[in-house]
Design a protein around this motif. Structure first.
Motif, PDB file in Angstrom:
ATOM      1  N   SER A 120      48.846  38.595  40.149  1.00 19.99           N
ATOM      2  CA  SER A 120      48.242  38.623  38.654  1.00 19.99           C
ATOM      3  C   SER A 120      47.015  38.024  38.973  1.00 19.99           C
ATOM      4  O   SER A 120      46.713  37.034  39.837  1.00 19.99           O
ATOM      5  CB  SER A 120      49.181  37.745  37.654  1.00 19.99           C
ATOM      6  N   THR A 121      45.826  38.535  38.267  1.00 15.73           N
ATOM      7  CA  THR A 121      44.613  38.066  38.331  1.00 15.73           C
ATOM      8  C   THR A 121      44.278  36.773  37.240  1.00 15.73           C
ATOM      9  O   THR A 121      43.093  36.421  37.257  1.00 15.73           O
ATOM     10  CB  THR A 121      43.618  38.949  38.281  1.00 15.73           C
ATOM     11  N   LEU A 122      45.337  36.697  36.284  1.00 11.86           N
ATOM     12  CA  LEU A 122      44.991  35.877  35.264  1.00 11.86           C
ATOM     13  C   LEU A 122      45.771  34.413  35.328  1.00 11.86           C
ATOM     14  O   LEU A 122      45.830  33.501  34.672  1.00 11.86           O
ATOM     15  CB  LEU A 122      45.773  36.311  33.876  1.00 11.86           C
ATOM     16  N   ASN A 123      46.701  34.403  36.532  1.00  5.82           N
ATOM     17  CA  ASN A 123      47.432  33.141  37.084  1.00  5.82           C
ATOM     18  C   ASN A 123      47.973  33.347  37.866  1.00  5.82           C
ATOM     19  O   ASN A 123      47.323  34.142  38.981  1.00  5.82           O
ATOM     20  CB  ASN A 123      48.782  33.061  35.759  1.00  5.82           C
ATOM     21  N   THR A 124      48.794  32.371  38.788  1.00  3.52           N
ATOM     22  CA  THR A 124      49.216  32.434  40.059  1.00  3.52           C
ATOM     23  C   THR A 124      50.391  33.078  40.511  1.00  3.52           C
ATOM     24  O   THR A 124      50.869  33.009  41.585  1.00  3.52           O
ATOM     25  CB  THR A 124      49.442  30.778  40.238  1.00  3.52           C
ATOM     26  N   MET A 125      50.820  34.006  39.428  1.00  5.71           N
ATOM     27  CA  MET A 125      52.024  34.380  39.630  1.00  5.71           C
ATOM     28  C   MET A 125      51.853  35.691  40.749  1.00  5.71           C
ATOM     29  O   MET A 125      50.725  36.526  40.755  1.00  5.71           O
ATOM     30  CB  MET A 125      52.718  35.197  38.413  1.00  5.71           C
ATOM     31  N   LYS A 126      52.832  35.951  41.540  1.00  8.21           N
ATOM     32  CA  LYS A 126      52.694  36.888  42.660  1.00  8.21           C
ATOM     33  C   LYS A 126      54.112  37.410  43.143  1.00  8.21           C
ATOM     34  O   LYS A 126      54.953  36.598  42.978  1.00  8.21           O
ATOM     35  CB  LYS A 126      51.837  36.467  43.755  1.00  8.21           C
TER      36      LYS A 126
END
Length: 204
Positions: A120-126
């Motif tokens: 995600s470019t909006l938070n740290t989720m991957k």
């Protein structure tokens, strides 16, 4: 996320004794979604690609917002490198990414591995997907055979190959001047990719 909002209303019994009336409103916000799914909608954490000339598989990204995806090695290619996500639209749609290889893994000793990472470019989720492709197989159970002068029986060569193979024959010290004196049931094959993983070649 959840929040509680209280709205107060005032009813005056008289000028010096107003009565407050509360109205409580519960406000909910849906969680941020970020998933990497296979074709059946199951979380994808690993992917085994067959060892063929060209192969591919698809991962579907479900995201509430913008995302990007990359591969750690050049032997895998991705059909797209980013996506927009739903940005509040429901339901969250699948955004497919095709993971491809364009050639065999020619290593005959070990499989090759890499990692595809969607973020995600909006938070740290991957999400990380471990990619594996098996080693190249090329084996034969052929052994030295001595034929009698008038041997007319069939003999066999077993060939197990990932890709296409070809059989070449050279004659040395032949009594008939180097001319061919062996016959083969076949001299080439497509290997496992063509549906013939194990091939028996007969010769006489």
């Amino acid at each position: 996320s959840k929040a509680k909002v209280t709205v107060w209303g005032y009813v005056k019994k008289n000028s010096s004794d107003p009565k407050r009336i509360p109205i409580e409103i519960e406000v909910l916000q849906a969680p941020y979604i970020f998933k990497a799914l296979d074709s059946e909608g199951v979380d994808m954490s690993d992917l085994n690609l067959p060892n063929t000339k060209a192969t591919s598989n698809t991962v579907c990204i479900q995201s509430s917002g913008d995302w990007k995806i990359s591969s750690a090695d050049e032997w895998t290619t991705l059909s797209t490198l980013s996506g927009k996500g739903s940005h509040g639209n429901e339901p969250i749609s699948d955004e497919p990414v095709v993971i491809s290889t364009n050639d065999y893994n020619y290593d005959t000793k070990s499989e090759r591995k890499t990692v595809v990472t969607a973020e995600s470019t909006l938070n740290t989720m991957k999400r990380e997907i471990a990619i594996t492709q098996p080693k190249y197989t090329f084996e034969s159970e052929a052994k030295e055979t001595t034929l009698s002068t008038f041997d007319v029986e069939e003999h066999e060569i077993s060939i197990n190959s990932t890709g296409a193979w070809r059989l070449d024959v050279s004659y040395e010290g032949s009594a008939n001047g180097g001319e061919s004196w062996l016959s083969f049931s076949k001299t080439k094959g497509p290997g496992a990719e063509g549906g013939e993983a194990n091939t028996i070649v007969k010769y006489w």
